[in-house]
Every structure is written in C-alpha cells, then in structure tokens.
Design an enzyme around this catalytic site. Sequence first.
Site, PDB file in Angstrom:
ATOM      1  N   CYS A 142      -1.536 -10.422 -10.399  1.00 23.19           N
ATOM      2  CA  CYS A 142      -2.648 -10.720  -9.493  1.00 23.19           C
ATOM      3  C   CYS A 142      -3.295 -12.066  -9.823  1.00 23.19           C
ATOM      4  O   CYS A 142      -2.644 -13.094  -9.704  1.00 23.19           O
ATOM      5  CB  CYS A 142      -3.656  -9.572  -9.477  1.00 23.19           C
ATOM      6  SG  CYS A 142      -4.744  -9.615  -8.013  1.00 23.19           S
ATOM      7  N   HIS A 235      -0.238  -5.162  -7.253  1.00 24.43           N
ATOM      8  CA  HIS A 235      -0.541  -4.248  -8.354  1.00 24.43           C
ATOM      9  C   HIS A 235       0.378  -3.032  -8.319  1.00 24.43           C
ATOM     10  O   HIS A 235      -0.048  -1.931  -7.978  1.00 24.43           O
ATOM     11  CB  HIS A 235      -1.994  -3.783  -8.268  1.00 24.43           C
ATOM     12  CG  HIS A 235      -2.998  -4.825  -8.587  1.00 24.43           C
ATOM     13  ND1 HIS A 235      -3.342  -5.169  -9.883  1.00 24.43           N
ATOM     14  CD2 HIS A 235      -3.744  -5.619  -7.781  1.00 24.43           C
ATOM     15  CE1 HIS A 235      -4.256  -6.123  -9.863  1.00 24.43           C
ATOM     16  NE2 HIS A 235      -4.520  -6.417  -8.603  1.00 24.43           N
ATOM     17  N   GLU A 237       1.188  -1.445 -10.803  1.00 20.81           N
ATOM     18  CA  GLU A 237       0.702  -0.548 -11.856  1.00 20.81           C
ATOM     19  C   GLU A 237      -0.460   0.332 -11.411  1.00 20.81           C
ATOM     20  O   GLU A 237      -0.859   1.259 -12.142  1.00 20.81           O
ATOM     21  CB  GLU A 237       0.280  -1.367 -13.089  1.00 20.81           C
ATOM     22  CG  GLU A 237      -1.108  -1.984 -13.025  1.00 20.81           C
ATOM     23  CD  GLU A 237      -1.235  -3.219 -12.131  1.00 20.81           C
ATOM     24  OE1 GLU A 237      -2.342  -3.766 -12.020  1.00 20.81           O
ATOM     25  OE2 GLU A 237      -0.206  -3.637 -11.526  1.00 20.81           O
TER      26      GLU A 237
END
Length: 305
Positions: A142, A235, A237
């Site tokens: 990011c 993202h 994750e």
Amino acid sequence: MPLRIPDRLPAIDALKRENIFVMDTSRAHAQDIRPLSIVVLNLMPLKITTETDLIRVLSNTPLQMDITFMKLKSHTPKNTPIEHMMMFYKDFDELRERKFDGMIITGAPVELLEYKDVNYWDEVTRIFMWARSHVTSTLYICWAAQAGLYCHYGIPKYTLDKKMFGVFRQYVTDPLLPIFRGFDDYFYMPHSRHTEIRREDVAACDGLSIVAESPESGVSIVMARGGREFFITGHLEYAADTLDKEYRRDAGKRDDVDMPVNYYKNNNPDNGPVVRWRAHANLFFNNWINYYVYQETPYDITKIE
C-alpha cells in the site's frame, strides 16, 4: 512447520482460535533447523491487528520462520501500548547489522502527505535502501509500495477524487511467474487508499514490471529486480472485517469515502462481507516465501548482498 514468533505476542492466542499453528520461541528452540528470518516494518497505527493479519497469511507455509518486528525511532505510535512496542519491537539501529531472508513493509496512514512532509521519511528511506543489500526479497504494501516506487524509481503518486475502496478483480499479466503459481485466471484484492500510481509511469520505467492489474483499481502488483522487490498497492493480508471497520469509522464523516465496492452481501452493510481474496492471499504469500525467499536466499544468511 509453524512460524516462530515471540513468546506472549497477542497474535498467538488469536490465531490458535482460528486453528492456525504457530510456535512460540521457547518451543521452537528444541528444533535443529535453520529457519528463515523475516523482518516486518510495521507502520500501521493498529500494530497488533496488522501483526495478526500478516502472521495469518504467512503461517500456511511448511517452512519454519523467525519473525522480527521493526519500528522507527523517529516516530512514536499512538494506538499501541508502549509496553507492547518495548516487548516485541526493535529499532532499525538495533537490526541494521543483521541480514534477513525476507522483509515486509506495511502501509501507513500518511498517503495524503507529500513524501518529504512525512516526519519519518528520512529514516524510512534509509531502511528502503538498506533492504536492498540486507534482504533477499522485500514486499512493499500500500503506502509503502508507493513510497518504495518513488524512492527507488521516481514513480509519482496522484490524489484520487474518491477513495479506492473495496474488493477488485485483478488480472495477471504473466501467469508463468512463480509468484502466481496455482492462481486462477483472475483474483480479488482489497484496496483502501486515497492515492494511486499510474500505469504509464510504471511502464515507462526500466526495471519495473506490472505483473497484476485491474480495469477498476489500476496497477496492483509491480515486480522489480527479478523478484527481490514486490510493490503491492492493495491489501491481500486484510482480515474479512477490515474494510467494514474502516467504512463504519468514516461513514458520515468524510465525503470522499463511499461504501466499499464488491464487498458486502447484496451491497448491504447489514449483511456482512463476502470474502473473495483469502485463498489467493495465502497462495501469494506461500509462493513468495517458497520461490523468492527460500529458494533464493543463501544458507549462510551473512552472504546476502
């Protein structure tokens, strides 16, 4: 095999409740094996949440890993107890003489600032440069992806009129890359950002390859130096409820944040999210650890260069 993480890290209990196998340092010392050393520079304000998210996606590999958390000396986090930071984090100065098999650098809530106005810009760029000679492969996520592309390659960022917010379909540009082994024809990735990098800037830069992108959310993964650097604008994750928490935090308070796209069941926040990215997130991190860290790093970690 599990991840080796520090004793008493809060993520241990949270992940065990999800039936994810993690091993604390005390138990791991009984095993005679050279684990991979992974360092995480965690720039997110909610440190414990980010720790848990990253450990979750790293935990499915059969390889044993030591996880070290790095913090900045030039910035004091406001949303994580100082006791937690003192117990589990080390300053860059404490780690700069060490070498690591892999590194993850997270996003940070500073994307609307000019890079030079970020109060820890000098320190974080020193870490970016250090990683190039002390780490086999680094994931920039990011804001860190945008900052890393700017620091290393001069790629600018641009402010968006509306937040890029939701879960967007991504297409792989080179399916034969090991990082995408086992991927389907497309995959989904959450995005949550107010700025972007543009395809034409990346494509014009020697040494950068756009390896995944989306018609809606733009460039999503850029690879450099043969996989020693990956820049991920979204993202993978994220936990299932992260976008929901962000939306409810900002709803009615900002006019540049709409409801996250392609996220809630029937587009209704009351129905909860649909998780579309979890399988590919696990696959991506497994492939990174296997093909770009484990198979590339020397057994003698001091020989990384």
